[in-house]
Every structure is written in structure tokens, then in C-alpha cells.
Design an enzyme around this catalytic site. Sequence first.
Site, PDB file in Angstrom:
ATOM      1  CG  ASP A   1      -1.991  -1.049   1.162  1.00  0.00           C
ATOM      2  OD1 ASP A   1      -2.419  -1.372   0.033  1.00  0.00           O
ATOM      3  OD2 ASP A   1      -2.403  -1.566   2.217  1.00  0.00           O
TER       4      ASP A   1
ATOM      5  CG  ASP B   1       0.546   0.409  -8.324  1.00  0.00           C
ATOM      6  OD1 ASP B   1       0.705  -0.493  -7.467  1.00  0.00           O
ATOM      7  OD2 ASP B   1      -0.097   1.451  -8.106  1.00  0.00           O
TER       8      ASP B   1
HETATM    9  C1  LIG Z   1      -2.425  -3.193  -2.792  1.00  0.00           C
HETATM   10  S1  LIG Z   1      -2.751  -4.714  -2.017  1.00  0.00           S
HETATM   11  C2  LIG Z   1      -1.768  -5.870  -2.938  1.00  0.00           C
HETATM   12  C3  LIG Z   1      -2.241  -7.290  -2.791  1.00  0.00           C
HETATM   13  C4  LIG Z   1      -1.433  -8.326  -3.590  1.00  0.00           C
HETATM   14  N1  LIG Z   1      -0.054  -8.344  -3.193  1.00  0.00           N
HETATM   15  C5  LIG Z   1      -1.542  -8.066  -5.062  1.00  0.00           C
HETATM   16  O1  LIG Z   1      -0.560  -7.607  -5.671  1.00  0.00           O
HETATM   17  O2  LIG Z   1      -2.604  -8.335  -5.606  1.00  0.00           O
HETATM   18  C6  LIG Z   1      -1.815  -4.591  -0.500  1.00  0.00           C
HETATM   19  C7  LIG Z   1      -2.234  -5.648   0.494  1.00  0.00           C
HETATM   20  O3  LIG Z   1      -1.350  -5.617   1.611  1.00  0.00           O
HETATM   21  C8  LIG Z   1      -2.140  -5.798   2.782  1.00  0.00           C
HETATM   22  N2  LIG Z   1      -1.353  -5.186   3.887  1.00  0.00           N
HETATM   23  C9  LIG Z   1      -0.999  -3.894   4.018  1.00  0.00           C
HETATM   24  N3  LIG Z   1      -0.287  -3.700   5.128  1.00  0.00           N
HETATM   25  C10 LIG Z   1      -0.174  -4.919   5.716  1.00  0.00           C
HETATM   26  C11 LIG Z   1       0.450  -5.372   6.895  1.00  0.00           C
HETATM   27  N4  LIG Z   1       1.100  -4.530   7.699  1.00  0.00           N
HETATM   28  N5  LIG Z   1       0.361  -6.684   7.208  1.00  0.00           N
HETATM   29  C12 LIG Z   1      -0.310  -7.534   6.404  1.00  0.00           C
HETATM   30  N6  LIG Z   1      -0.918  -7.163   5.260  1.00  0.00           N
HETATM   31  C13 LIG Z   1      -0.855  -5.872   4.921  1.00  0.00           C
HETATM   32  C14 LIG Z   1      -3.425  -5.068   2.493  1.00  0.00           C
HETATM   33  O4  LIG Z   1      -4.479  -5.521   3.312  1.00  0.00           O
HETATM   34  C15 LIG Z   1      -3.634  -5.415   1.016  1.00  0.00           C
HETATM   35  O5  LIG Z   1      -4.390  -6.593   0.840  1.00  0.00           O
END
Ligand SMILES: C[S@@+](CC[C@H](N)C(=O)[O-])C[C@H]1O[C@@H](n2cnc3c(N)ncnc32)[C@H](O)[C@@H]1O
Length: 211
Positions: free
Chosen positions: A112, A148
Site C-alpha cells: 500500500d 505501481d
Molecule cells: C495493494 S494490495 C496488494 C495485494 C497483492 N499483493 C496483489 O498484488 O494483488 C496490499 C495488500 O497488503 C495488505 N497489507 C498492508 N499492510 C499490511 C500489513 N502490515 N500486514 C499484512 N498485510 C498488509 C493489504 O491488506 C492489502 O491486501
Amino acid sequence: MAETQPKSRPQIAVAPSELEALRWDALFGNDHDVELEIGCGKAGFLLRRAQAHPELNFLGIEWANEFYRFAVDRFERWGVPNGRIVRTDASQFIRSQCPRESLSALHVYHPDPWPKTRHHKRRLFQPAFVEAAVACLKPGARWAVQSDHAEYFEIIACLLRAHPQLEEIPFADPDFGVEADESLRTNFEIKYVREGRSIHRIAMRRRLTAT
Ligand SMILES: C[S@@+](CC[C@H](N)C(=O)[O-])C[C@H]1O[C@@H](n2cnc3c(N)ncnc32)[C@H](O)[C@@H]1O
């Protein structure tokens, strides 16, 4: 005739309490190498990679409950025994629970970006996180990152390139199962490519000897 016992299915969902005093061999029931994906989302990438590499173990960490449940369900429906999913904060896991020098690969795809300046402190990639994550990698292990978001990606690349125990390697790596220009087909990558966004990638390896 002897009755055949139904083959017991492994428990895909890992309770956060199981991460205390974690031993990978106890979690997976074998001593195969372990790859970790942070923020696995719906686990499109993790599921395909686990299917392609039954000789490896995979843990996906996902914070969002909806994605976590989706990912668990996907592994269960496909009967992929070498994957586990846990709902926890990956930053906390890396800093205090992941066994040191234990991972053969770390995947972080589309972390994120938290684009607003006042939210930058929420970003996963901070110096302390990078330091702890390097300590979790085995010497020679690979750390791949894809984003991205050009500005966040530059910060990530600077942090990784500045670390004395990491060296940059080509992202495409047939030994690792990634051919040149091949898409990883994570759920977010598919969406962003459709929208015409550029995808930035970097791969590092933990040096075999400390510098
Ligand atoms: C933009 S999405 C990308 C998901 C996947 N990697 C993809 O490319 O389709 C980022 C994911 O990271 C998870 N996330 C963000 N911070 C996190 C953390 N500290 N621990 C676990 N998951 C996290 C969010 O919930 C989200 O599902």
C-alpha cells in the site's frame, strides 16, 4: 478388506497465536524451504507459486479480513497443501516473530503506497522494517518487490540498495521461475496493467557473507 483412511487435509488458516515461538517445521510438518508473501491479498500469485513448487512451503500474511478469508478459501478449494495464510500485521511479524535467517524468499507485491504525506508513516517500507526483514532471510535468499507507485518504489529501491547485506539481482530469474518480462499476475498487477499503469520491479539477494 482394510478401509483406507481419508487423507487428512492440512489446516490452511494459521491462528496468530501459532506465530509465537514459531518453528517452520512444526507449522508445515516438514523441513522444506519457506517463502513468505507479505500482503498476499487474494493470493492469486501465492496459490500459483505454491502449486508450481510443491517442494517448497509458503506463508501468506494478509491484514484485511476479507482478503484473508478469500485466500484461505482459495487454498482449501484447490487442495494446495504447502500453503498457509495468517491474518496479522506483517511488520510486527517480521520485527519480532519470524525466525532469523529462515526464509528462502520474500515477496512483497504492490505494498500500500499511502500517498498522502501525513500517512507515509503507515508505509511498510521503513528502515527498521528493512533491517529486520534482511535478518529473516537466509544468506543467498531472494527478496522481490513490485509496485505501481513510482514515488514509493523509488524509496523502496533506495532502502534496499543501501543495505550492505543486500545485492541487486535481475528480477527475471529462470532458476527462480520468473522469465523475462513475465507477469507475476498478482490481482493488483492485473488490474493496474489493464489501467495502463507502469509496473516497477526490483529483486535483491542477501549476500552469502556479511560485509
Ligand atoms: C495493494 S494490495 C496488494 C495485494 C497483492 N499483493 C496483489 O498484488 O494483488 C496490499 C495488500 O497488503 C495488505 N497489507 C498492508 N499492510 C499490511 C500489513 N502490515 N500486514 C499484512 N498485510 C498488509 C493489504 O491488506 C492489502 O491486501
